[in-house]
Design a protein around this motif. Structure first.
Motif, short mmCIF file in Angstrom:
data_model
loop_
_atom_site.label_atom_id
_atom_site.label_comp_id
_atom_site.label_asym_id
_atom_site.label_seq_id
_atom_site.Cartn_x
_atom_site.Cartn_y
_atom_site.Cartn_z
N TYR A 139 0.62 -1.29 0.05
CA TYR A 139 -0.02 0.06 0.07
C TYR A 139 0.78 1.27 -0.01
N GLY A 140 0.36 2.31 -0.92
CA GLY A 140 1.18 3.47 -0.81
C GLY A 140 0.73 4.55 0.09
N TYR A 141 1.36 5.76 0.04
CA TYR A 141 1.04 6.79 0.88
C TYR A 141 -0.59 7.23 0.40
N SER A 142 -1.05 7.34 -0.68
CA SER A 142 -2.27 7.79 -0.91
C SER A 142 -3.11 6.79 -0.28
N PHE A 143 -3.17 5.62 -0.31
CA PHE A 143 -4.04 4.63 0.43
C PHE A 143 -4.03 4.94 2.00
N VAL A 144 -2.90 5.31 2.58
CA VAL A 144 -3.03 5.80 3.86
C VAL A 144 -3.56 7.08 4.10
N LEU A 145 -3.14 8.07 3.27
CA LEU A 145 -3.91 9.31 3.30
C LEU A 145 -5.33 9.21 3.22
N ALA A 146 -6.02 8.10 2.38
CA ALA A 146 -7.49 7.97 2.66
C ALA A 146 -7.99 7.38 3.74
N TRP A 147 -7.36 6.63 4.36
CA TRP A 147 -7.69 6.26 5.81
C TRP A 147 -7.41 7.02 6.76
N ILE A 148 -6.63 8.17 6.54
CA ILE A 148 -6.33 9.33 7.48
C ILE A 148 -7.40 10.37 7.15
N ALA A 149 -7.90 10.55 6.13
CA ALA A 149 -9.14 11.39 5.39
C ALA A 149 -10.31 10.87 6.32
N PHE A 150 -10.53 9.61 6.31
CA PHE A 150 -11.62 9.08 6.92
C PHE A 150 -11.61 9.50 8.37
N ALA A 151 -10.72 9.51 9.03
CA ALA A 151 -10.67 9.87 10.53
C ALA A 151 -11.00 11.45 10.47
N PHE A 152 -10.27 12.12 9.91
CA PHE A 152 -10.29 13.45 9.71
C PHE A 152 -11.80 13.91 9.49
N THR A 153 -12.45 13.39 8.37
CA THR A 153 -13.82 13.72 8.01
C THR A 153 -14.77 13.30 9.34
N LEU A 154 -14.54 11.98 9.82
CA LEU A 154 -15.37 11.59 10.96
C LEU A 154 -15.41 12.38 12.23
N ILE A 155 -14.18 12.95 12.68
CA ILE A 155 -14.03 13.78 13.56
C ILE A 155 -14.62 14.98 13.33
N SER A 156 -14.19 15.55 12.19
CA SER A 156 -14.74 16.77 11.78
C SER A 156 -16.42 16.84 11.73
N GLY A 157 -16.91 15.92 11.32
CA GLY A 157 -18.33 15.62 11.36
C GLY A 157 -19.11 15.59 12.78
N VAL A 158 -18.54 14.97 13.70
CA VAL A 158 -18.86 15.03 14.94
C VAL A 158 -18.76 16.40 15.55
N MET A 159 -17.67 16.95 15.26
CA MET A 159 -17.34 18.32 15.76
C MET A 159 -18.63 19.39 15.27
N TYR A 160 -19.02 19.19 14.20
CA TYR A 160 -19.92 20.12 13.57
C TYR A 160 -21.29 19.84 14.39
N LEU A 161 -21.37 18.43 14.63
CA LEU A 161 -22.80 18.00 15.29
C LEU A 161 -22.77 18.63 16.88
N VAL A 162 -21.70 18.60 17.59
CA VAL A 162 -21.66 19.10 18.96
C VAL A 162 -21.52 20.55 19.05
N LEU A 163 -21.02 21.17 17.78
CA LEU A 163 -20.67 22.54 17.82
C LEU A 163 -22.06 23.33 17.99
N ARG A 164 -22.13 24.21 18.70
CA ARG A 164 -23.08 25.33 18.83
C ARG A 164 -22.55 26.77 18.67
N LYS A 165 -23.43 27.54 17.89
CA LYS A 165 -22.94 28.83 17.59
C LYS A 165 -22.83 29.62 18.92
N ARG A 166 -21.89 30.32 19.34
CA ARG A 166 -21.73 30.93 20.55
C ARG A 166 -21.29 32.52 20.22
N LYS A 167 -21.38 33.37 21.25
CA LYS A 167 -20.94 34.57 21.14
C LYS A 167 -19.38 34.49 21.27
#
Length: 167
Positions: A139-167
């Motif tokens: 496996y090359g680095y692009s394949f590894v980056l795809a799995w890292i992107a999976f983790a990043f998008t999952l964390i980002s999606g959960v962050m948006y779900l919990v995030l509330r707009k505050r002052k």
């Protein structure tokens, strides 16, 4: 709050960059004298590339990986635009649910693409359509980056779900 917002924006842009690199770059499967991805196979000695077409045995699997990676990248970019729009349109205390759903769809698509490639990699690289032996690679680095992107998008999606707009 401004620092948190800047962190979220940088995190999302990083996720999109990882998706673009892993989709476009030619390093999903690499060997001593070749590299291949979901689009083409290149030899490093002669610098020639050959497109992966329907003459390959597992072309349907490759097309599924291509489609899922493209959809993932599109969903990630759309989620960023929706986040920017929601940032100015939402009332205080509301959640970025639409942004989260779109980002989690991006996460799902990249997981599907990387999972299909992981499951089918032996059959993909046994095809007689290749001009050289590509089964002895890793496996090359692009394949590894795809799995890292999976983790990043999952964390980002959960962050948006919990995030509330505050002052």
């Amino acid at each position: 709050m401004l620092i948190l917002l800047a962190f979220i924006i940088v995190f999302h842009i990083t996720s999109a960059a990882l998706l673009f690199i892993s989709t476009i770059d030619n390093a999903w499967w690499v060997g001593d004298n070749f590299s291949t991805d979901v689009w083409r196979m290149c030899t490093t000695n002669t610098s020639t590339c050959m497109a992966i077409t329907d003459e390959f045995n597992e072309y349907q699997s490759i097309q599924a990986v291509q489609a899922a990676m493209i959809l993932s990248t599109i969903f990630c970019c759309v989620a960023f635009l929706v986040f920017i729009l929601q940032l100015f349109r939402l009332k205080q205390g509301e959640r970025f649910v639409l942004t989260s759903v779109i980002q989690l769809l991006s996460c799902l698509c990249v997981m599907i693409a990387a999972s299909i490639y992981t499951d089918r990699h032996e059959e993909l690289h046994q095809s007689h359509g290749y001009r050289m032996e590509v089964s002895k690679g890793q496996y090359g680095y692009s394949f590894v980056l795809a799995w890292i992107a999976f983790a990043f998008t999952l964390i980002s999606g959960v962050m948006y779900l919990v995030l509330r707009k505050r002052k």
